[in-house]
Design a protein around this motif. Sequence first.
Motif, short mmCIF file in Angstrom:
data_model
loop_
_atom_site.label_atom_id
_atom_site.label_comp_id
_atom_site.label_asym_id
_atom_site.label_seq_id
_atom_site.Cartn_x
_atom_site.Cartn_y
_atom_site.Cartn_z
N GLY A 221 45.61 26.21 -6.33
CA GLY A 221 46.47 25.65 -7.38
C GLY A 221 47.43 26.67 -7.94
N GLU A 222 46.94 27.87 -8.19
CA GLU A 222 47.80 28.93 -8.72
C GLU A 222 48.85 29.34 -7.70
OE1 GLU A 222 44.17 28.86 -11.10
OE2 GLU A 222 44.44 29.06 -8.95
N ASP B 107 51.49 26.68 -7.71
CA ASP B 107 52.31 26.80 -8.92
C ASP B 107 53.26 27.99 -8.82
OD1 ASP B 107 51.07 24.59 -10.02
OD2 ASP B 107 49.72 25.76 -11.30
#
Length: 84
Positions: free
Chosen positions: A36-37, A40
Amino acid sequence: MAAVIAAGHQPVAGFSRRMTGFARTLRDNGFVVGVGEILDALSVAEGDDWHKPARLKDAWRALLCTRAADWIRFDEIFDAYWLG
């Protein structure tokens, strides 16, 4: 970052691979960085300021540092990986 920065406003080929390598480097240094990071961070890099290393570093620091110790070491790791 010099290898990433090009004259245009689009990341050069291999940027996603380099970002994955950067995430691995952060994890190897004790950072908690997941898929997820990474996604992002890639989204941030697609913005208009991706070609400005200082702005990208600031944005990624806020995104990828979950502890005070991460915040303190992030600049050194970023500079070593992206700027050589």
